[in-house]
Structure formats: structure tokens, C-alpha cells
Design a protein around this motif. Structure first.
Motif, PDB file in Angstrom:
ATOM      1  N   ILE A 125      28.982   9.164 -19.231  1.00  0.00           N
ATOM      2  CA  ILE A 125      29.390   8.633 -17.922  1.00  0.00           C
ATOM      3  C   ILE A 125      30.887   8.327 -17.878  1.00  0.00           C
ATOM      4  O   ILE A 125      31.362   7.636 -16.989  1.00  0.00           O
ATOM      5  CB  ILE A 125      28.556   7.397 -17.493  1.00  0.00           C
ATOM      6  N   LYS A 126      31.621   8.892 -18.834  1.00  0.00           N
ATOM      7  CA  LYS A 126      33.076   8.823 -18.743  1.00  0.00           C
ATOM      8  C   LYS A 126      33.498   9.516 -17.445  1.00  0.00           C
ATOM      9  O   LYS A 126      32.888  10.503 -17.032  1.00  0.00           O
ATOM     10  CB  LYS A 126      33.723   9.525 -19.951  1.00  0.00           C
ATOM     11  N   GLN A 127      34.546   9.008 -16.864  1.00  0.00           N
ATOM     12  CA  GLN A 127      34.983   9.439 -15.547  1.00  0.00           C
ATOM     13  C   GLN A 127      35.171  10.954 -15.420  1.00  0.00           C
ATOM     14  O   GLN A 127      34.701  11.565 -14.454  1.00  0.00           O
ATOM     15  CB  GLN A 127      36.279   8.685 -15.191  1.00  0.00           C
ATOM     16  N   GLN A 137      31.744  12.745 -15.347  1.00  0.00           N
ATOM     17  CA  GLN A 137      31.032  12.482 -14.099  1.00  0.00           C
ATOM     18  C   GLN A 137      31.711  13.156 -12.903  1.00  0.00           C
ATOM     19  O   GLN A 137      31.046  13.658 -12.003  1.00  0.00           O
ATOM     20  CB  GLN A 137      30.953  10.967 -13.847  1.00  0.00           C
ATOM     21  N   ALA A 138      33.047  13.129 -12.916  1.00  0.00           N
ATOM     22  CA  ALA A 138      33.788  13.742 -11.804  1.00  0.00           C
ATOM     23  C   ALA A 138      33.461  15.224 -11.711  1.00  0.00           C
ATOM     24  O   ALA A 138      33.392  15.794 -10.610  1.00  0.00           O
ATOM     25  CB  ALA A 138      35.283  13.527 -12.003  1.00  0.00           C
ATOM     26  N   TYR A 179      29.560  15.405 -10.554  1.00  0.00           N
ATOM     27  CA  TYR A 179      29.340  14.990  -9.163  1.00  0.00           C
ATOM     28  C   TYR A 179      30.464  15.426  -8.231  1.00  0.00           C
ATOM     29  O   TYR A 179      30.756  14.745  -7.242  1.00  0.00           O
ATOM     30  CB  TYR A 179      29.149  13.466  -9.100  1.00  0.00           C
ATOM     31  N   MET A 208      29.489  15.769  -4.486  1.00  0.00           N
ATOM     32  CA  MET A 208      29.146  14.457  -3.939  1.00  0.00           C
ATOM     33  C   MET A 208      30.411  13.628  -3.692  1.00  0.00           C
ATOM     34  O   MET A 208      30.551  12.988  -2.641  1.00  0.00           O
ATOM     35  CB  MET A 208      28.237  13.728  -4.930  1.00  0.00           C
ATOM     36  N   LEU A 209      31.337  13.669  -4.645  1.00  0.00           N
ATOM     37  CA  LEU A 209      32.581  12.920  -4.503  1.00  0.00           C
ATOM     38  C   LEU A 209      33.410  13.440  -3.341  1.00  0.00           C
ATOM     39  O   LEU A 209      33.992  12.646  -2.580  1.00  0.00           O
ATOM     40  CB  LEU A 209      33.382  12.959  -5.811  1.00  0.00           C
ATOM     41  N   LEU A 268      31.926  12.002  -0.278  1.00  0.00           N
ATOM     42  CA  LEU A 268      32.116  10.552  -0.162  1.00  0.00           C
ATOM     43  C   LEU A 268      33.537  10.190   0.249  1.00  0.00           C
ATOM     44  O   LEU A 268      33.762   9.208   0.955  1.00  0.00           O
ATOM     45  CB  LEU A 268      31.779   9.857  -1.492  1.00  0.00           C
ATOM     46  N   VAL A 269      34.492  10.976  -0.198  1.00  0.00           N
ATOM     47  CA  VAL A 269      35.903  10.641   0.038  1.00  0.00           C
ATOM     48  C   VAL A 269      36.387  11.141   1.403  1.00  0.00           C
ATOM     49  O   VAL A 269      37.309  10.565   1.990  1.00  0.00           O
ATOM     50  CB  VAL A 269      36.782  11.191  -1.118  1.00  0.00           C
ATOM     51  N   ALA A 270      35.728  12.190   1.913  1.00  0.00           N
ATOM     52  CA  ALA A 270      36.155  12.773   3.193  1.00  0.00           C
ATOM     53  C   ALA A 270      36.121  11.733   4.316  1.00  0.00           C
ATOM     54  O   ALA A 270      35.116  11.045   4.496  1.00  0.00           O
ATOM     55  CB  ALA A 270      35.246  13.950   3.546  1.00  0.00           C
ATOM     56  N   GLN A 271      37.220  11.625   5.037  1.00  0.00           N
ATOM     57  CA  GLN A 271      37.273  10.643   6.138  1.00  0.00           C
ATOM     58  C   GLN A 271      36.637  11.226   7.395  1.00  0.00           C
ATOM     59  O   GLN A 271      36.698  12.410   7.641  1.00  0.00           O
ATOM     60  CB  GLN A 271      38.726  10.260   6.444  1.00  0.00           C
TER      61      GLN A 271
END
Lengths: 209, 209
Positions: free
Chosen positions: A190-192, A195-196, A199, A202-203, A206-209
Motif C-alpha cells: 500500500i505504498k503510494q 497504489q497510484a 488505482y 479511480m484516482l 476522484l481528482v477530476a473537477q
């Protein structure tokens, strides 16, 4: 989900610390098949019960020396006129498939691996005391007193390198030590950066405005 | 056994990711009392039910500004004319006692903490999707549609900093996410330097020839 890379774990310990049993137990529980133990190449003859590709990759001295020339080994060593080596190709392949690879190796091999693969994580397994280590070596019932004394001296030498490792596990209680290794593997996954990668989509959403 | 130092964990997440519930569950299970949540200093007035020393350390603006001058805060911020800060003294004390400290803070505070305490480990908690995040914010039943939309936009902004963290946890299943945090803490505690400190005497005896 995108595949994230696996990790390489160097595992060292003095004989009698329980390293092989711990790695076996870890892989036995691993139904996901996303962990494997690296199988060394060797030029020594197979012993009764040893299978090519399971215990070792048994190769000729000529083949081994050619592989050395091709820089195919992450580490290699000569022990009593026999050669032993760790294939870089197989490990790279596993890691690219998201599989964690465990490398059962001594402190000298560990130094070579770190040099060739600095991102490898290293784990040192300790017995809880000298007395317990002597008892475990004796309980195997396979060695004479002289051999056990020699193994104890070797163990002290191996242990003196504990501070070159990332993690230190004391194998006093087997289940506790096993949970320690599992925690290392779980945390590493689960180090960044891993995971980046896993996922990624998904990220983005999630980040899209 | 010698006491080894505790660790500082920065925990960030958008509102609705489940950060507070995860930290609460982690500490509730922690019978060893070797984990604590950092309590911030603030100049804002206590709300009904909030206790000094439990929810916040409530201090006057003058006291806060004096602490700032003394460099007493690992990080501080001004939010809507109120000051908030994290005391360096208390965290240092806990860590020296071998206690792990959890710091619930946003990405901007996290930057200050990393600067002042580079050895801190940072964890970012993510919701599994936009839809689930919106659902969780709505399920609280405490906010209007407008406020939820504002929180969603804020969440996107917060999430965009995920790659500044050491670990990334996806809180889809609460128990899985809780086990992820526990694995991070467990693995951190068996890092070589911490174990070498804890098992100092044992290692001396094991290495002695």
C-alpha cells in the motif's frame, strides 16, 4: 485496476532461526499466488529428492559461466567449488507480473542484491537467544556436537550483519514472527507509488473537477 | 529490553473518506496504550460537548502567538480568524516514551510537518469512488446540497495531493482499511533501527563470540 509491480524481499538469518519454515508458511497461506520464492541456479549435483526447477535450477559449469558473462545473475557465489546464482531475468519477470519474490540468501549475497536492485527490501530473522539457537540446532538431531559448535560460530558471524537490513524479526513465537512478515508485505503493497499505479483510473476520476 | 522510539503518523483524507472512524477504531483496539492521537491547540471557542485537553487545547490568541514565537508548533494555520497548531513538545514526549502518535491533518499541515519532522510517515485515505464519497457526505444528513457540493470540490482538491504521501489506503471495506493501517504500524515497529534499540542486550549476547 492496473497491475502494480511486485517487490523483491531479501530474507537472511542464521541457520536455526526458522527462516525456511517462516517463508514456507507465508507462501502456503498465499492462495492469491502473488508471492514466490526465488529458485537459485547451481552447478552442484542434485541430491536424492531434489527436483530441477523446484529446489534448484541444476546447470553445468559451462552454462553457469556463460550466464555470468551475460550478467544474468543478480548475485552469485562459489561455495566449495560449486557455483550458486540468482537469475535476474526470472525475478524481473515475476515483479513485472505484480508477484512478490522472496530471496533466501546470506548477508554476502544480500550486499550484491542491494547493489543491483536498491529497491529490494531486506529482512533479517533472529533467534530469541543463543541458548534457544543451540537448542534448535541440536533438536534437528542431524549434526554432531562439533558441527553444532561450528554452526553456532557461523550464526554469530551472520547475525553481526543484522544492521544492514531494513527489518528485524525476532522469531520467538512462530505465529508472531509470521504476522510480522505479513505486515511488512502488506504495508509495502500500500505504498503510494504501488497504489497510484493500481488505482490509476479511480484516482483520475476522484481528482477530476 | 530497551525502549525504542515511537513514530509520528500524518493521516490525511477528504471529508467522508472515513479517517476519523479508522483512527478511532485503531486506538480503541490498542490496549497497550502505545498509540495516541495528537490534540491540537486552538484559539476558537469550545463548542458544546468539547472538553479542553480531550478535543482541543483551548488557548487565548495571546498564548497561541507566544507559543508561535517560541517555535512550539510543528505546524500551525489560521482558519477563519482562528488559529490551530500542533505542539512539538507533547509529540516529542510521546515519541520518546515509545508511543506512536497519529496526526489528523490536511495536506497543507502535512507539508509543514514533513519539513519539521522528515522521519514522520504519512498516510492518505481515499474513498473508493466519487459516488460513494457523495453518498457518505449525504448520509450524514447534516449538510445541505450546496454544502455537500462545496465539500465534494474541496475533497477533489485534497485528493489531488495523494502523491505527497508514503501510503495510500482505499477505504472501501472498513475492516480491510483498518488492517492496512495496522500493517503499516506493525511494519514500522520492526524496522531495524527500532528493533536494534529494543533488543540491544539480546543482540549483544547473540553476536558475542
Amino acid at each position: 485496476m492496473t497491475m502494480s509491480q511486485g517487490s523483491l524481499y531479501i530474507v537472511s538469518a542464521p541457520s536455526g532461526a526458522g527462516k525456511s519454515s517462516l517463508i514456507s508458511a507465508l507462501l502456503k497461506e498465499n492462495s492469491a499466488q502473488d508471492m514466490k520464492v526465488s529458485i537459485s541456479h547451481t552447478t552442484r549435483a542434485a541430491r536424492p529428492g531434489e527436483e530441477n526447477g523446484t529446489h534448484y535450477h541444476f546447470v553445468s559449469v559451462e552454462t553457469f559461466k556463460n550466464l555470468m558473462k551475460e550478467n544474468a545473475f543478480l548475485e552469485h557465489a562459489e561455495v566449495f567449488t560449486n557455483y550458486y546464482g540468482t537469475s535476474r531475468l526470472w525475478i524481473d519477470e515475476m515483479i513485472s507480473k505484480g508477484i512478490d519474490v522472496f530471496l533466501d540468501i546470506d548477508w554476502q549475497g544480500a550486499i550484491q542484491i542491494r547493489k543491483n536492485m536498491p529497491e529490494a527490501k531486506s529482512i533479517f530473522i533472529l533467534p530469541p537467544s543463543r541458548e534457544e539457537l543451540a537448542r534448535r540446532l541440536d533438536a534437528r538431531g542431524q549434526d554432531s556436537k562439533d558441527v553444532i559448535e561450528k554452526r553456532m560460530a557461523q550464526a554469530c558471524g551472520e547475525i553481526s550483519h543484522y544492521n544492514e537490513y531494513d527489518y528485524l524479526i525476532v522469531n520467538d513465537n512462530f505465529d508472531v514472527a509470521l504476522s510480522d512478515i505479513k505486515a511488512i508485505v502488506r504495508a509495502e503493497r500500500i505504498k503510494q507509488d504501488k497504489q497510484a499505479c493500481k488505482y490509476n483510473d479511480m484516482l483520475d476520476r476522484l481528482v477530476a473537477q
